[in-house]
Design a protein around this motif. Structure first.
Motif, PDB file in Angstrom:
ATOM      1  N   GLY A   1     -11.203  -8.490   0.185  1.00  0.00           N
ATOM      2  CA  GLY A   1     -11.470  -8.176  -1.216  1.00  0.00           C
ATOM      3  C   GLY A   1     -10.761  -9.177  -2.101  1.00  0.00           C
ATOM      4  O   GLY A   1      -9.528  -9.287  -2.056  1.00  0.00           O
TER       5      GLY A   1
ATOM      6  N   GLY B   1     -10.664  -9.445  -5.516  1.00  0.00           N
ATOM      7  CA  GLY B   1     -10.538  -9.082  -6.923  1.00  0.00           C
ATOM      8  C   GLY B   1      -9.304  -9.772  -7.503  1.00  0.00           C
ATOM      9  O   GLY B   1      -8.712 -10.649  -6.878  1.00  0.00           O
ATOM     10  N   TYR B   2      -8.898  -9.350  -8.698  1.00  0.00           N
ATOM     11  CA  TYR B   2      -7.766 -10.004  -9.355  1.00  0.00           C
ATOM     12  C   TYR B   2      -6.497  -9.902  -8.507  1.00  0.00           C
ATOM     13  O   TYR B   2      -5.767 -10.876  -8.333  1.00  0.00           O
TER      14      TYR B   2
ATOM     15  N   ASP C   1     -15.117 -11.292   0.873  1.00  0.00           N
ATOM     16  CA  ASP C   1     -15.620 -10.489  -0.234  1.00  0.00           C
ATOM     17  C   ASP C   1     -17.148 -10.533  -0.185  1.00  0.00           C
ATOM     18  O   ASP C   1     -17.720 -11.543   0.233  1.00  0.00           O
TER      19      ASP C   1
ATOM     20  N   ARG D   1     -17.109 -14.809  -6.165  1.00  0.00           N
ATOM     21  CA  ARG D   1     -15.667 -14.650  -5.958  1.00  0.00           C
ATOM     22  C   ARG D   1     -15.189 -15.525  -4.805  1.00  0.00           C
ATOM     23  O   ARG D   1     -14.139 -16.167  -4.891  1.00  0.00           O
TER      24      ARG D   1
ATOM     25  N   ASP E   1      -8.019  -5.170  -1.040  1.00  0.00           N
ATOM     26  CA  ASP E   1      -8.203  -4.988  -2.486  1.00  0.00           C
ATOM     27  C   ASP E   1      -9.683  -4.760  -2.762  1.00  0.00           C
ATOM     28  O   ASP E   1     -10.453  -5.708  -2.895  1.00  0.00           O
TER      29      ASP E   1
ATOM     30  N   ASP F   1     -12.033  -3.307  -5.456  1.00  0.00           N
ATOM     31  CA  ASP F   1     -11.967  -2.962  -6.872  1.00  0.00           C
ATOM     32  C   ASP F   1     -12.479  -1.563  -7.197  1.00  0.00           C
ATOM     33  O   ASP F   1     -13.681  -1.301  -7.133  1.00  0.00           O
ATOM     34  N   GLY F   2     -11.583  -0.671  -7.560  1.00  0.00           N
ATOM     35  CA  GLY F   2     -11.950   0.612  -8.112  1.00  0.00           C
ATOM     36  C   GLY F   2     -12.858   1.479  -7.257  1.00  0.00           C
ATOM     37  O   GLY F   2     -13.336   2.509  -7.713  1.00  0.00           O
TER      38      GLY F   2
ATOM     39  N   SER G   1     -12.440   1.355  -0.170  1.00  0.00           N
ATOM     40  CA  SER G   1     -11.048   1.069   0.180  1.00  0.00           C
ATOM     41  C   SER G   1     -10.605   1.886   1.383  1.00  0.00           C
ATOM     42  O   SER G   1      -9.967   1.375   2.316  1.00  0.00           O
TER      43      SER G   1
ATOM     44  N   LYS H   1      -4.178  -1.642  -1.890  1.00  0.00           N
ATOM     45  CA  LYS H   1      -3.986  -1.331  -3.305  1.00  0.00           C
ATOM     46  C   LYS H   1      -4.568   0.038  -3.622  1.00  0.00           C
ATOM     47  O   LYS H   1      -5.719   0.324  -3.300  1.00  0.00           O
TER      48      LYS H   1
ATOM     49  N   HIS I   1      -5.547   3.116  -6.473  1.00  0.00           N
ATOM     50  CA  HIS I   1      -6.006   3.215  -7.854  1.00  0.00           C
ATOM     51  C   HIS I   1      -5.631   4.535  -8.506  1.00  0.00           C
ATOM     52  O   HIS I   1      -5.794   4.696  -9.721  1.00  0.00           O
TER      53      HIS I   1
END
Length: 218
Positions: free
Chosen positions: A9, A11-12, A32, A37, A73, A75-76, A81, A99, A101
């Motif tokens: 993943g 993401g940021y 990803d 990305r 990671d 995202d959301g 995840s 990570k 959330h």
């Protein structure tokens, strides 16, 4: 010593971890499902894969067990995840960093056996609250339920009353002054007669109650 890491993943959070690990000359795999990305991170990756990180067959082909650590990671997307973490664990990944959330997400990742769970909103909230409460606090690390390492910037108010380390009147049974950072200089295990200057950073380790007592002087 070069180490190998898999970032599932980009993401940021994942891409930030990847850039910093590459800065230290580590070997990186980045995965990803979003092609843009992967393309954006290609120069920082030794191996770049466009794939769905929830696909067990795809993850099995990546030999995750051979990496020093796996960073997840997604995202959301709580479901993605959780699935990715579950597969990584079952495939023998040695050190999983995931990570979270939300509180529920944190509990699920912990139950699934993630070795390290990063919860940015919670961790940042703690730091902001402590900084607001003790306005001179720069940073802190929680060692246990009541044990912390804290970095505090000395204020003019403090140095007016405490010209030396001895005058800080630290309860040495509960608290230790590990070092003083003064610009680029680090004074390790400072002596009691070491003079304090406004803007010094005190690195303290010890009990929460003792740190709060010292904080009241700031």
């Amino acid at each position: 010593m070069t180490r190998q890491f898999a970032i599932l993943g980009l993401g940021y959070f994942g891409s930030t971890v990847a850039r910093e690990l590459k800065r230290h000359d580590n070997q990186l795999l980045g995965v990803d499902r979003n092609e843009s990305r992967v393309d954006a991170m290609a120069e920082h990756l030794d191996h770049a894969v466009i794939a769905d990180v929830t696909d067990e067959k795809t993850l099995a082909e990546l030999s995750l067990e051979s990496y020093d650590a796996v960073v997840i990671d997604v995202d959301g997307n709580l479901e993605a995840s959780v699935i990715c973490t579950l597969h990584a664990k079952e495939l023998g990944a040695r050190d999983i960093w995931a990570k979270a959330h939300s509180d529920a997400h944190y509990k699920l990742l912990k139950r699934l056996g993630a070795d390290h769970i990063v919860y940015p909103e919670y961790d940042t909230g703690l730091r902001v609250a402590e900084s607001l409460n003790y306005h001179a606090m720069v940073d802190f690390i929680r060692l246990g339920e009541r044990e912390f390492i804290v970095e505090i910037e000395t204020t003019e108010r403090l140095t007016q009353h405490c010209a030396t380390v001895a005058q800080l009147d630290i309860d040495e049974r509960a608290l230790s002054l590990v070092a003083i950072k003064r610009g680029d200089e680090v004074i390790r295990a400072p002596e009691r007669d070491t003079e304090l200057a406004c803007g010094d950073h005190l690195i303290l380790m010890g009990d929460l109650a003792a740190l709060r007592e010292l904080g009241s002087q700031l």
